[in-house]
Design an enzyme around this catalytic site. Structure first.
Site, short mmCIF file in Angstrom:
data_model
loop_
_atom_site.label_atom_id
_atom_site.label_comp_id
_atom_site.label_asym_id
_atom_site.label_seq_id
_atom_site.Cartn_x
_atom_site.Cartn_y
_atom_site.Cartn_z
N ALA A 1 0.82 -1.22 0.00
CA ALA A 1 0.00 0.00 0.00
C ALA A 1 0.86 1.27 0.00
O ALA A 1 0.53 2.24 -0.68
CB ALA A 1 -0.92 -0.01 1.22
N PRO B 1 8.74 -8.96 -4.10
CA PRO B 1 8.27 -10.24 -4.63
C PRO B 1 6.85 -10.15 -5.18
O PRO B 1 6.50 -10.81 -6.16
CB PRO B 1 8.31 -11.18 -3.41
CG PRO B 1 9.14 -10.48 -2.38
CD PRO B 1 9.09 -9.01 -2.67
N ASP C 1 -21.89 30.90 -20.29
CA ASP C 1 -23.12 30.50 -20.96
C ASP C 1 -24.31 30.53 -20.00
O ASP C 1 -24.13 30.49 -18.80
CB ASP C 1 -23.00 29.06 -21.44
CG ASP C 1 -22.41 29.00 -22.83
OD1 ASP C 1 -22.40 30.03 -23.50
OD2 ASP C 1 -21.98 27.90 -23.22
N GLY D 1 -21.42 25.14 -20.13
CA GLY D 1 -22.13 24.06 -19.43
C GLY D 1 -21.63 22.70 -19.90
O GLY D 1 -21.29 22.53 -21.08
N GLY D 2 -21.56 21.75 -18.99
CA GLY D 2 -21.14 20.40 -19.35
C GLY D 2 -19.72 20.36 -19.84
O GLY D 2 -18.82 20.91 -19.20
N ASP D 3 -19.51 19.76 -21.00
CA ASP D 3 -18.19 19.69 -21.62
C ASP D 3 -18.14 20.63 -22.82
O ASP D 3 -19.09 20.68 -23.59
CB ASP D 3 -17.92 18.24 -22.08
CG ASP D 3 -16.58 18.12 -22.74
OD1 ASP D 3 -15.62 17.77 -22.03
OD2 ASP D 3 -16.46 18.39 -23.95
N THR E 1 -20.08 16.01 -18.71
CA THR E 1 -21.15 16.32 -19.67
C THR E 1 -22.51 15.84 -19.16
O THR E 1 -22.61 14.77 -18.55
CB THR E 1 -20.85 15.71 -21.05
OG1 THR E 1 -22.00 15.86 -21.87
CG2 THR E 1 -20.50 14.23 -20.98
N MET F 1 -31.02 18.28 -26.28
CA MET F 1 -31.77 19.31 -27.01
C MET F 1 -32.90 18.68 -27.83
O MET F 1 -33.19 19.12 -28.95
CB MET F 1 -30.82 20.08 -27.95
CG MET F 1 -29.72 20.81 -27.21
SD MET F 1 -28.59 21.66 -28.32
CE MET F 1 -27.52 20.34 -28.85
N LYS G 1 -26.65 36.77 -23.26
CA LYS G 1 -27.33 38.07 -23.47
C LYS G 1 -26.84 38.77 -24.73
O LYS G 1 -27.28 39.87 -25.05
CB LYS G 1 -27.09 38.97 -22.26
CG LYS G 1 -27.69 38.45 -20.98
CD LYS G 1 -28.51 39.53 -20.28
CE LYS G 1 -29.33 38.98 -19.14
NZ LYS G 1 -28.56 38.82 -17.92
C1 LIG Z 1 -26.03 23.16 -26.13
S1 LIG Z 1 -26.15 21.64 -25.33
C2 LIG Z 1 -24.71 21.69 -24.34
C3 LIG Z 1 -24.32 20.39 -23.74
C4 LIG Z 1 -23.15 20.49 -22.81
N1 LIG Z 1 -21.97 20.94 -23.50
C5 LIG Z 1 -22.85 19.20 -22.08
O1 LIG Z 1 -21.80 18.57 -22.30
O2 LIG Z 1 -23.66 18.83 -21.22
C6 LIG Z 1 -27.45 21.94 -24.20
C7 LIG Z 1 -28.23 20.70 -23.86
O3 LIG Z 1 -27.55 19.93 -22.91
C8 LIG Z 1 -28.47 19.28 -22.08
N2 LIG Z 1 -28.26 19.72 -20.70
C9 LIG Z 1 -27.34 20.57 -20.27
N3 LIG Z 1 -27.39 20.70 -18.92
C10 LIG Z 1 -28.39 19.90 -18.51
C11 LIG Z 1 -28.96 19.59 -17.26
N4 LIG Z 1 -28.49 20.12 -16.12
N5 LIG Z 1 -29.99 18.72 -17.20
C12 LIG Z 1 -30.46 18.14 -18.32
N6 LIG Z 1 -29.96 18.42 -19.54
C13 LIG Z 1 -28.95 19.28 -19.63
C14 LIG Z 1 -29.85 19.63 -22.58
O4 LIG Z 1 -30.23 18.67 -23.53
C15 LIG Z 1 -29.56 20.95 -23.22
O5 LIG Z 1 -30.55 21.26 -24.17
#
Ligand SMILES: C[S@@+](CC[C@H](N)C(=O)[O-])C[C@H]1O[C@@H](n2cnc3c(N)ncnc32)[C@H](O)[C@@H]1O
Length: 413
Positions: free
Chosen positions: A24, A45, A206, A259-261, A289, A343, A228
């Site tokens: 460990a 070993p 965003d 948002g997300g990736d 994502t 989306m 905006k």
């Molecule tokens: C323009 S895309 C961007 C996705 C983003 N880059 C990702 O990797 O999550 C936007 C879409 O991601 C999805 N989305 C993003 N955040 C979400 C959340 N918190 N809950 C559910 N869907 C989400 C929805 O389908 C939304 O219409």
């Protein structure tokens, strides 16, 4: 006479470090040695599975036997990671004879070198020695780590060391980081993303980025709300690209928070190309994502042993019969695995009808997850045949992810 240790930063790249023991302790110590580029010789070993994987991958040399003095030939440092004090003492005796510093996990008073508690913050490494008390060292290290994470000022200890990387027309050029903010819960940003955010001069955010992340920005940070920006989608994107480039060319460190990736339907690629065309250096920090996190937040794994061996992420922003659609919905209907639609709410009736028309069973489980990982998350469970109508009745709204496949019920008791 002082017995205080003398701190050093060892530059181990390409230099032989011998680790004795494969349990460990070695498992915890070896990654940092490899990260420093050391040429690690592991003498033991047996190895833990994690060490074995590194040996199998050729990241270190493993000698599967007990220690012999010749193992220290050419070594710059020894780490003794065995429990047996006799064995440890004999390794450190050989090391002392050869004037090689020796770290001992079993007895720090017998060691000639101590390993500190470490926190890394970009290019800054903070190493803490607790006067022989590792808990004290870790407590101090944790406090420093928290301070660095939360209160990094541009001229502070961590500063913006990698923010300025060149000149354009005689001016110092800044840079851009495309950072994935995660799906909604502010704690789902990565450690690196968070660090860069705390270092930013300008943040271009965003609509879907977690608001709480923005609450915590320093007051002097310029916040540009990209949602905006007027004009249609393509003009707005050009405006955003221009803002990134202009601010960076003026010397700012710009974080483009998405948002997300950034590369999953995030237009991150276009922003990267715009910056590259203007000679602005870009760092990309992947994010969690929503295509995986939203199902997970609803208790749905996108793959599950014996249920789904693939998952496909697809945009539903265009109807299946739209001329501009790049999606082969007919082909997707033939897959057995998981389909994750982003989306897709607006076109859900047309999408589900197309999938069914091309052979996917209307009984296939389906779910919609709205505002996943936030306090207002909603989850609807249904079937492919019914989900569009059910989503309408439930008044589900974007942002939402639709999941189709047997994984939807995979974790149900
Ligand atoms: C323009 S895309 C961007 C996705 C983003 N880059 C990702 O990797 O999550 C936007 C879409 O991601 C999805 N989305 C993003 N955040 C979400 C959340 N918190 N809950 C559910 N869907 C989400 C929805 O389908 C939304 O219409």
């Amino acid at each position: 006479m002082s017995s205080n240790p003398y701190p050093l930063g060892l530059r181990l790249h390409g230099r032989r470090v011998v680790v004795v023991g494969g349990g460990a302790v070695a498992t915890r110590r070896v990654p940092a040695l490899l990260d420093a580029g050391a040429d690690v010789l592991l003498v033991a070993p047996e190895l833990t599975p994690a060490l074995r994987a590194r040996a199998d991958a050729g990241r270190l040399h493993w000698v599967p036997r007990r220690f012999v003095p010749e193992d220290l030939d050419g070594a710059w440092l020894v780490q003794v990671a065995v429990d047996d004090p006799m064995a440890a003492a004999s390794v450190s005796a050989v090391a002392a004879e050869r004037r090689i510093f020796c770290v001992r996990a079993d007895d720090r008073t017998a060691a000639t070198a101590w390993t500190p508690a470490v926190t890394r913050h970009g290019p800054v490494t903070v190493a803490v020695l607790g006067g022989g008390d590792p808990r004290r060292a870790m407590t101090v290290r944790d406090a420093i780590r928290d301070l660095l994470a939360v209160r990094v000022a541009p001229d502070g200890i961590a500063g913006r060391p990698d923010a300025s990387t060149g000149t354009t027309g005689g001016r110092q050029t800044g840079r851009v980081a495309l950072v994935g903010a995660g799906p909604g819960d502010p704690e789902l940003i990565t450690v690196k993303g968070w660090r860069l955010l705390t270092e930013a001069d300008v943040v271009v955010a965003d609509r879907l980025v977690p608001g709480l992340l923005l609450d915590e920005l320093r007051p002097d940070v310029e916040l540009v709300d990209a949602s905006k920006i007027p004009y249609g989608p393509s003009r707005a994107q050009e405006e955003i690209n221009q803002i990134l480039v202009d601010r960076a060319l003026a010397g700012a460190f710009v974080v483009r928070l998405k948002g997300g990736d950034p590369y999953v339907f995030g237009r991150g690629g276009e922003e990267l190309l715009a910056c590259a065309a203007a000679g602005v250096p870009v760092t990309v920090v992947p994010g969690v994502t929503s295509s995986i996190a939203a199902p997970a937040a609803a208790g749905i794994p996108v793959t599950h042993r014996g249920v789904a061996h693939e998952f496909t992420v697809v945009s539903g922003h265009l109807a299946p019969d739209a001329a501009a659609s790049l999606v082969r919905w007919d082909a997707l209907a033939g897959l057995h695995g998981t389909l994750v639609i982003l989306m897709g709410l607006k076109n859900l009736a047309a999408i589900t009808a197309t999938l069914i028309a091309h052979g996917r069973s209307p009984q296939t489980p389906a779910a919609v997850v709205q505002e996943a990982t936030t306090g207002t998350q909603r989850v609807l469970r249904s079937t492919l045949g019914e989900v569009a109508a059910d989503a309408l009745t439930a008044d589900l709204r974007p942002p939402a992810v639709v999941v189709v496949g047997d994984v939807v019920g995979a974790l149900d008791g």
